[in-house]
Write an enzyme that holds these catalytic residues in place. Structure first.
Site, PDB file in Angstrom:
ATOM      1  CG  HIS A  46       7.023   3.809   8.288  1.00 17.78           C
ATOM      2  ND1 HIS A  46       5.693   4.102   8.150  1.00 17.78           N
ATOM      3  CD2 HIS A  46       7.673   4.671   7.483  1.00 17.78           C
ATOM      4  CE1 HIS A  46       5.554   5.102   7.288  1.00 17.78           C
ATOM      5  NE2 HIS A  46       6.736   5.474   6.873  1.00 17.78           N
ATOM      6  N   GLY A  94      -1.702  10.699   6.244  1.00 22.42           N
ATOM      7  CA  GLY A  94      -1.679   9.770   7.377  1.00 22.42           C
ATOM      8  C   GLY A  94      -3.008   9.079   7.562  1.00 22.42           C
ATOM      9  CD  GLU A 154      -7.177   9.607   2.622  1.00 20.83           C
ATOM     10  OE1 GLU A 154      -6.503   8.659   2.202  1.00 20.83           O
ATOM     11  OE2 GLU A 154      -6.777  10.390   3.505  1.00 20.83           O
ATOM     12  CG  ASP A 161      -1.856   7.299  -2.553  1.00 24.55           C
ATOM     13  OD1 ASP A 161      -1.230   8.228  -2.011  1.00 24.55           O
ATOM     14  OD2 ASP A 161      -2.857   6.765  -2.029  1.00 24.55           O
TER      15      ASP A 161
HETATM   16  P1  IMP Z   1       6.308   8.668   4.016  1.00 23.01           P
HETATM   17  O1  IMP Z   1       5.630   9.972   4.363  1.00 23.01           O
HETATM   18  O2  IMP Z   1       7.493   8.828   3.112  1.00 23.01           O
HETATM   19  O3  IMP Z   1       6.647   7.885   5.258  1.00 23.01           O
HETATM   20  O4  IMP Z   1       5.271   7.817   3.151  1.00 23.01           O
HETATM   21  C1  IMP Z   1       4.329   6.913   3.705  1.00 23.01           C
HETATM   22  C2  IMP Z   1       3.246   7.641   4.471  1.00 23.01           C
HETATM   23  O5  IMP Z   1       2.415   8.402   3.588  1.00 23.01           O
HETATM   24  C3  IMP Z   1       2.271   6.710   5.183  1.00 23.01           C
HETATM   25  O6  IMP Z   1       2.756   6.252   6.409  1.00 23.01           O
HETATM   26  C4  IMP Z   1       1.047   7.614   5.357  1.00 23.01           C
HETATM   27  O7  IMP Z   1       1.216   8.461   6.456  1.00 23.01           O
HETATM   28  C5  IMP Z   1       1.093   8.471   4.116  1.00 23.01           C
HETATM   29  N1  IMP Z   1       0.151   7.976   3.089  1.00 23.01           N
HETATM   30  C6  IMP Z   1       0.438   7.212   2.014  1.00 23.01           C
HETATM   31  N2  IMP Z   1      -0.689   6.969   1.300  1.00 23.01           N
HETATM   32  C7  IMP Z   1      -1.685   7.584   1.943  1.00 23.01           C
HETATM   33  C8  IMP Z   1      -3.088   7.697   1.699  1.00 23.01           C
HETATM   34  O8  IMP Z   1      -3.651   7.202   0.705  1.00 23.01           O
HETATM   35  N3  IMP Z   1      -3.809   8.381   2.627  1.00 23.01           N
HETATM   36  C9  IMP Z   1      -3.246   8.997   3.694  1.00 23.01           C
HETATM   37  N4  IMP Z   1      -1.943   8.921   3.932  1.00 23.01           N
HETATM   38  C10 IMP Z   1      -1.167   8.217   3.077  1.00 23.01           C
HETATM   39 ZN    ZN Z   2      -1.615   9.776  -0.510  1.00 29.05          ZN
END
Ligand code: IMP
Ligand code: ZN
Length: 370
Positions: free
Chosen positions: A107, A210, A240, A318
């Protein structure tokens, strides 16, 4: 939908002809052995599934996060361009805390919509290359620079529409993520965007994701209830972590009965029976789970327990860049661990079609003969 390329079919036919000629000159047992080694379609089905098979099969991807699936070379470029400081070790630490440190770094390297434009385009190309025929992508809408979260969602919808226009292999739908690290106002804003753009036909629902060390589901439940009341689908990351707080949250999540759950890594007999009775599909992400659960082997994954009870499930990536994987690898790694045959692999793929949210596309997927 072609499953073998014409070249491969030709090769198989040539082998069939060659072997039938051999039949006349060799003892039967020898011919049988040769057949098994080189593989007619009949014997192939009984062999352990190959990566090639997993790559060619028409798959769906239902649990992929935009920022977690950036093309690695692009991420590297942005980290350098934005002068993000990190150690190589940080990108190798992929347990739960380590993965969220990686998300912070990602990010930090992405601060404008031009980057989102490129990231999404490349992501679509990369999933299509793995023979994904339907992608349900998710992302947390955020304001970047002078652009609002609304601009972020509008851009993604535009990218999806354009990608669908220029090719016919892969359909794409979007889920908007509510991050548990944020407050309820932000969650309400995300829901409002989902409602606003639902009529585009591309947004199907909202996701709860998140950092699992942050707030719990009950804090956000009213937003998810309102989503349901607005005919949006709901999907919840849960179970999780192996702690009491997470266990309680998992009970709360099942009581809410989302349309799908992500991961569902830690459960007792009661939760196992409950999710089965409720028939809630589980999105399983083998490599992500292997890292965050510290599994020694894919063989230790809970996939097989749910597979055996015929539970609705789908294998997913994921975060391809974080966990260094792709959807074909996920199928291969998981199914090879249990010596699955092609026939069993097909059954797993078909089961994933049933987890798709878009009803019209689900009907089309059911017509695919694997
Ligand atoms: P974004 O929503 O496009 O920013 O993708 C990344 C975000 O997805 C991360 O900052 C987390 O908030 C969420 N994320 C990705 N993988 C996981 C997971 O395995 N568990 C919980 N949240 C996840
Ligand atoms: Zn996820």
């Amino acid at each position: 939908m072609t499953f073998f390329s014409l070249n491969e079919i030709n090769t198989l036919l040539i082998w069939e002809m060659y072997l039938s000629k051999l039949k006349n000159i060799l003892p039967r047992a020898v011919v049988k052995h040769s057949y098994a080694r080189f593989g007619s379609s009949a014997t192939k089905k009984e062999e352990t599934v190959t990566l090639e098979f997993c790559r060619k099969a028409p798959k769906v991807e239902l649990h992929a996060h935009l920022h977690g699936c950036i093309r690695p070379s692009t991420l590297q470029e942005y980290l350098t361009e934005k002068n993000v400081k990190y150690t190589p070790e940080e990108f190798k630490t992929k347990d739960m805390k380590g993965a969220f440190r990686i998300f912070d770094l990602i990010h930090a390297a992405i601060d404008n919509l031009k980057q989102i434009d490129r990231i999404s385009e490349e992501l679509f190309e990369d999933f299509a290359k793995e023979n994904v025929v339907y992608l349900e992508l998710r992302s947390t809408p955020r304001h970047l620079g002078s652009n609002t979260a609304d601009d972020y969602v509008a851009l993604l919808l535009d990218k999806i529409a354009k990608f669908e226009q220029k090719q016919s292999q892969m359909k794409i739908r979007l889920l908007l993520s509510v991050s548990r690290a944020e407050d309820i106002e932000k969650a309400r804003e995300t829901l409002a965007l989902a409602k606003k753009y639902k009529s585009s036909g591309y947004i199907l629902g909202i996701d709860y994701s998140g950092n699992p060390f942050q707030k719990t589901f009950t804090y956000f439940q009213e937003v998810f209830q309102e989503a349901r009341d607005s005919n949006l689908k709901t999907v919840v990351h849960c179970a999780e972590l192996p702690d009491e707080k997470t266990l309680q949250e998992t009970y709360d999540v099942l009581k809410f009965k989302p349309d799908r759950v992500g991961h569902f890594n830690y459960f007792n007999d009661e939760l196992f029976n409950t999710i089965h009775e409720l028939n809630i599909p589980i999105e399983m992400c083998p490599t992500s789970n292997k890292f965050t659960m510290y599994l020694k082997d894919y063989h230790d994954h809970h996939f097989i327990k749910y597979y055996k009870t015929k539970h609705p499930l789908c294998l997913c990536t994921d975060d391809t860049v974080v966990f260094d994987t792709n959807i074909s690898e996920e199928y291969y790694r998981m199914l090879k661990a249990f010596n699955f045959t092609e026939e069993q692999a097909k059954e797993v793929i078909k089961r994933s079609y049933e987890c798709v949210f878009d009803e019209k596309i689900k009907q089309e997927l059911r017509q695919i003969s694997l």
